[in-house]
Structures are given as structure tokens and as C-alpha cells.
Design an enzyme around this catalytic site. Structure first.
Site, short mmCIF file in Angstrom:
data_model
loop_
_atom_site.label_atom_id
_atom_site.label_comp_id
_atom_site.label_asym_id
_atom_site.label_seq_id
_atom_site.Cartn_x
_atom_site.Cartn_y
_atom_site.Cartn_z
CG ASP A 106 -0.12 -21.37 -64.64
OD1 ASP A 106 -0.25 -22.49 -63.98
OD2 ASP A 106 -0.48 -20.43 -64.42
N1 URA Z 1 0.83 -18.56 -60.19
C1 URA Z 1 0.28 -18.64 -61.68
O1 URA Z 1 -0.77 -17.94 -61.91
N2 URA Z 1 0.97 -19.26 -62.36
C2 URA Z 1 2.00 -19.94 -62.18
O2 URA Z 1 2.46 -20.81 -62.98
C3 URA Z 1 2.43 -20.08 -60.78
C4 URA Z 1 1.75 -19.12 -59.76
#
Ligand code: URA
Length: 241
Positions: A106
Site C-alpha cells: 500500500d
Molecule cells: N497488507 C496490507 O494491509 N498492506 C500492505 O501493503 C501489505 C500487506
């Protein structure tokens, strides 16, 4: 290694564009096994011959494998009209080679991001079939305990009803109403770790990926820095699949 046109090899190494390669070759800048080659469209096997450009050996690799310490605030994408992407953090030659991020982090997650131009390996590593373990360090708002560890081990059901595979929750410390944890998951659902922790009533405050399979984020890399994977790390990734 596959047989490749000389202009393609030189461009992949970032030495010149494919178009420029023809001109350089005509001027005598290219040699194969010590013999000048004026035809940049000639096909060679870079593993079998010594290709030189301006007298320097060209260390051609069919594929590149990189680890990036992804900083917060950057998109895990190859391009975006408005926002900076992880490709913007790498030298342009990698974009020309078609390097892409293996899976996604993310925008608000930092840590280990693998990138490659090896489509087959990238596909395998992200395929749900292969269940490569990914370890995250998270700080969650609220207090987590043994019941949460057990729920993760059993397999969390997300708030929208999605069932996750069994995962590992390790509680490192609790202070000021926050819990410092390590989470190991073997799948890559959208916002998975955030949603797993939210389902226990403990929203994520910070999230960082520490490892993917046997490949661990190099502690020497500051956010935004990257390096090529070692041959041991590449072999370990291949072993995962
Ligand atoms: N899980 C999440 O919630 N975000 C990420 O970026 C990776 C795994």
C-alpha cells in the site's frame, strides 16, 4: 541464455538505445569475441561470446532482480499520471527493461518490495497457489493478546466475510495502549494485514514488510534505496516456487 540481437542487449544494459546501437556498431564500437561487428542486428548468445562496447565487456543479464526499501507515500505501480511510483526511484534503464513490482505494498506501507523483469518468476511469486510467506512489522492501536494469536493461527475472517488462511501473530510488546507485532501471511489479499488487525478491533498505525520468502530487507538500505538481489537471494526465490 536465449539468443538476442546485439542492439537489444546493449539497450537492455542501458548503454544506448537500440537505434543508436546501429550507429555505434557501424563506427566499430562493438566487437564479438574480439572481432569488430558492424551489424547491430546480429544475434548472439551473451553467455557464449564476449561482447564488448567501446572496448569494455558487456555484462549482460537476461533478467534483473531488485530489492527496494519502499518509502511511505509512494505507489507500488509502474506509472501513474499524478503520483510518484516505485519505478521513479530507479534508474531509467530499469523502466526501459520493463521492470515491475512483484505484488504490491500500500502507499502507506514501507519496506521490502521486489522488482523484476522476469514475468514468469513475478507471476509465480504472487500466485495464490505458491503461498510464499511474507513477514510484516506492524504497530496496532489497542492491546492484542493470546486470543488474537489463536485467531490468526486458526485463520481470520475479515469484516466482509473473506476467510484468510492461517497466519502467525507474534506479540513483541505492548505499551501506551499500542501493540508491536510481527505478522506472517502466505497470501496477498487487498490490504490484508490492515484488515486482519482491524477485524480484531486494533487498527494498524504503521506497517512495514520485512521479508518475502527467504529474502530479507537489507538493513543497509534506507527508504528509497535499492540494490540488485544476490545470486543466493535469486536462487532462494526460485526455490520458493
Ligand atoms: N497488507 C496490507 O494491509 N498492506 C500492505 O501493503 C501489505 C500487506
Amino acid at each position: 541464455m536465449a539468443v538476442q540481437r546485439i542492439d537489444k542487449v546493449l539497450a537492455a544494459m542501458g548503454l544506448c538505445s537500440r537505434k543508436e546501437a546501429a550507429g555505434y556498431a557501424k563506427k566499430g564500437a562493438v566487437a564479438v569475441d574480439g572481432v569488430v561487428c558492424r551489424d547491430a542486428s546480429r544475434k548472439i548468445d551473451p553467455d557464449q561470446v564476449c561482447l564488448t562496447f567501446n572496448g569494455q565487456p558487456v555484462g549482460y543479464q537476461e533478467h534483473v532482480y531488485l530489492m527496494l526499501h519502499k518509502p511511505l507515500g509512494i505507489l507500488s505501480a509502474t506509472e501513474d499520471r499524478d503520483q510518484q511510483t516505485v519505478l521513479d526511484l530507479l534508474p531509467g534503464v530499469y523502466r526501459s527493461r520493463g521492470v515491475f513490482p512483484v505484488g504490491r505494498l500500500d502507499k502507506d506501507t514501507s519496506g521490502l518490495l521486489l522488482l523484476t523483469d522476469d514475468g514468469a518468476l513475478g507471476h509465480h511469486l504472487t500466485s495464490p497457489k505458491h503461498q510464499v510467506n511474507k513477514v510484516y512489522h506492524a504497530v496496532a492501536e489497542g492491546v492484542l493478546g493470546q486470543a488474537d494469536v489463536d485467531a490468526f493461527a486458526h485463520g481470520i475472517k475479515l469484516r466482509d466475510g473473506t476467510q484468510c488462511r492461517p497466519a502467525k501473530l507474534e506479540i513483541r510488546s505492548v505499551s501506551d495502549g499500542k501493540t508491536d507485532v510481527l505478522v506472517t501471511v502466505c497470501e496477498g489479499k487487498y490490504h490484508q494485514v490492515r484488515r486482519m488487525l482491524a477485524s480484531r478491533g486494533t487498527p494498524v498505525l504503521t506497517l512495514e514488510r520485512l521479508s518475502e520468502g527467504e529474502v530479507v530487507l537489507d538493513s543497509a538500505l534506507k527508504p528509497g534505496e535499492w540494490r540488485e538481489l544476490t545470486s543466493e537471494e535469486i536462487s532462494a526465490l526460485r526455490y520458493e516456487i
